[in-house]
Write a protein that holds these residues in place. Structure first.
Motif, PDB file in Angstrom:
ATOM      1  N   PHE A 224      -8.319  10.293 -11.022  1.00  0.00           N
ATOM      2  CA  PHE A 224      -9.499  10.633 -10.235  1.00  0.00           C
ATOM      3  C   PHE A 224     -10.644  11.093 -11.161  1.00  0.00           C
TER       4      PHE A 224
ATOM      5  N   GLU B 127       1.370   0.138  -1.275  1.00  0.00           N
ATOM      6  CA  GLU B 127       0.007   0.648  -1.222  1.00  0.00           C
ATOM      7  C   GLU B 127      -0.056   2.135  -1.551  1.00  0.00           C
ATOM      8  N   LYS B 128       0.966   2.878  -1.158  1.00  0.00           N
ATOM      9  CA  LYS B 128       0.995   4.309  -1.430  1.00  0.00           C
ATOM     10  C   LYS B 128       1.036   4.572  -2.936  1.00  0.00           C
TER      11      LYS B 128
ATOM     12  N   LYS C 200      -3.249   0.693 -11.671  1.00  0.00           N
ATOM     13  CA  LYS C 200      -4.305   0.740 -10.652  1.00  0.00           C
ATOM     14  C   LYS C 200      -4.587  -0.642 -10.086  1.00  0.00           C
TER      15      LYS C 200
ATOM     16  N   LEU D  62      -0.256   2.647  -5.214  1.00  0.00           N
ATOM     17  CA  LEU D  62      -1.583   2.375  -5.750  1.00  0.00           C
ATOM     18  C   LEU D  62      -2.516   3.562  -5.530  1.00  0.00           C
ATOM     19  N   ARG D  63      -2.454   4.137  -4.331  1.00  0.00           N
ATOM     20  CA  ARG D  63      -3.296   5.302  -4.052  1.00  0.00           C
ATOM     21  C   ARG D  63      -2.906   6.486  -4.932  1.00  0.00           C
ATOM     22  N   PHE D  64      -1.603   6.624  -5.177  1.00  0.00           N
ATOM     23  CA  PHE D  64      -1.107   7.702  -6.045  1.00  0.00           C
ATOM     24  C   PHE D  64      -1.644   7.510  -7.470  1.00  0.00           C
TER      25      PHE D  64
ATOM     26  N   GLU E 183      -4.340   5.847  -8.370  1.00  0.00           N
ATOM     27  CA  GLU E 183      -5.773   6.116  -8.384  1.00  0.00           C
ATOM     28  C   GLU E 183      -6.059   7.611  -8.395  1.00  0.00           C
ATOM     29  N   MET E 184      -5.235   8.365  -7.686  1.00  0.00           N
ATOM     30  CA  MET E 184      -5.405   9.812  -7.640  1.00  0.00           C
ATOM     31  C   MET E 184      -5.130  10.432  -9.023  1.00  0.00           C
TER      32      MET E 184
END
Length: 273
Positions: free
Chosen positions: A138, A127-128, A183, A130-132, A134-135
Motif C-alpha cells: 500500500f 482474488e482475496k 500483484k 491479490l487484494r492481500f 496489494e495491501m
C-alpha cells in the motif's frame, strides 16, 4: 793625466743615463700602475653593475616563480575545495537514494513474513490473495524510486561506496519483483536466480555466507540492514580520506559485477503491469 777628464765625462754620462733610466722607469711604472688601477676600478665597477643586474633578474624571476606557484596553489586549492564539495554532495545523493529504498525495505519485511511460494501459486486464482498482496504494498510506487541522483554521484564517491550501494539496490530489487509479480497474478518463483543474489551477498558481506546458505531467500531482507551498515562504514572511510587499496578495489569491482548482472536479469524479469 789627460785621461781623467775622459773618465769624469764618461762617469757623468753614465750617471746621467742611470738617473734618466730610473726616472723613465719610475714614470712608466706609475703610469702603468695608474692605468692598471683605472682598468681595475672600471672592471670592478662593471662587475658590480653586472652583479646588480643579475641580482635584479634573479629577483624578478623569483617573483615570477612565486607568483606562478601561488597561482598554481590557489588553483589547486580551489579545485580541491570544489571536488571535496562535490564529494559531500555525492554522499548526500547516495544516501537520499538509500532513504528512498525505505519503502522497499518495508515491503521486503512484509514479504519475508509470508510464504511467497505458497502465495505465488494462489495469486492468479484467488482474488482475496491479490487484494492481500496489494495491501502489502500500500502506497508503494516503484516509479518513485530515485536512482538517477545516485548515479550522478558515482564519479565522486569511492568505488566501495558505489559498490555497496549497488548491492543494496540489487538485493532490494528482489522484493520489488516478487511483489510486482504477485500483484499481477504471476507466480514469482523462478523469475530471479536466487543463486545470483546469494553470490552477491557473499561477496558484499562475506560474514553472511553461512547465514544465507542456511536460510536462503527468507534472509535476503535482513541483509539490507547489514549492507546499510557497511555503506556507512565505507562513507566514513571516504570522508576521512582513506584510500582504497588493491584488495578493496578488486572487491568493489567484484561486487559491482554481480550487482550489474542481477539488475540486468531483474530488468527483464519484471512482469508487465
Amino acid at each position: 793625466m789627460a785621461w781623467i777628464p775622459a773618465i769624469t765625462t764618461t762617469s757623468l754620462f753614465a750617471a746621467g743615463l742611470w738617473l734618466a733610466r730610473n726616472l723613465i722607469s719610475t714614470r712608466l711604472t706609475k703610469r702603468v700602475e695608474h692605468e692598471f688601477n683605472e682598468k681595475l676600478e672600471k672592471t670592478r665597477a662593471d662587475y658590480r653593475r653586472g652583479e646588480d643586474e643579475l641580482r635584479a633578474v634573479l629577483q624578478a624571476r623569483a617573483a615570477e616563480i612565486e607568483a606562478l606557484r601561488a597561482g598554481a596553489l590557489a588553483t589547486m586549492s580551489t579545485r580541491q575545495a570544489a571536488i571535496d564539495k562535490r564529494r559531500l554532495e555525492g554522499v548526500d545523493q547516495v544516501w537520499a537514494s538509500v532513504m528512498a529504498l525505505g519503502q522497499v525495505r518495508v515491503l521486503a519485511a512484509s514479504l519475508s513474513a509470508i510464504r511467497v511460494d505458497v502465495i505465488g501459486e494462489m495469486a492468479g486464482r484467488d482474488e482475496k490473495v491479490l487484494r492481500f498482496v496489494e495491501m502489502l504494498g500500500f502506497g508503494f510506487d516503484p516509479k518513485k524510486l530515485d536512482h538517477a541522483s545516485a548515479a550522478k554521484a558515482r564519479p565522486f564517491v569511492s568505488p566501495m561506496v558505489w559498490a555497496v550501494y549497488s548491492a543494496m539496490q540489487a538485493v532490494a530489487s528482489h522484493a520489488v519483483i516478487q511483489w510486482h509479480a504477485l500483484k499481477n497474478g504471476v507466480n514469482p518463483n523462478g523469475l530471479l536466480d536466487e543463486g545470483k543474489i546469494k553470490n552477491l551477498i557473499k561477496v558484499a558481506l562475506p560474514h553472511y555466507g553461512d547465514y544465507i546458505d542456511k536460510h536462503g531467500a527468507e534472509a535476503f531482507y535482513y541483509t539490507l540492514d547489514a549492507l546499510e551498515a557497511q555503506l556507512l562504514v565505507e562513507i566514513q572511510k571516504m570522508l576521512n580520506g582513506a584510500e582504497d587499496d588493491k584488495a578493496s578495489m578488486d572487491r568493489a569491482a567484484d561486487i559491482l559485477r554481480h550487482s550489474k548482472e542481477l539488475m540486468r536479469v531483474a530488468a527483464t524479469a519484471t512482469p508487465a503491469a
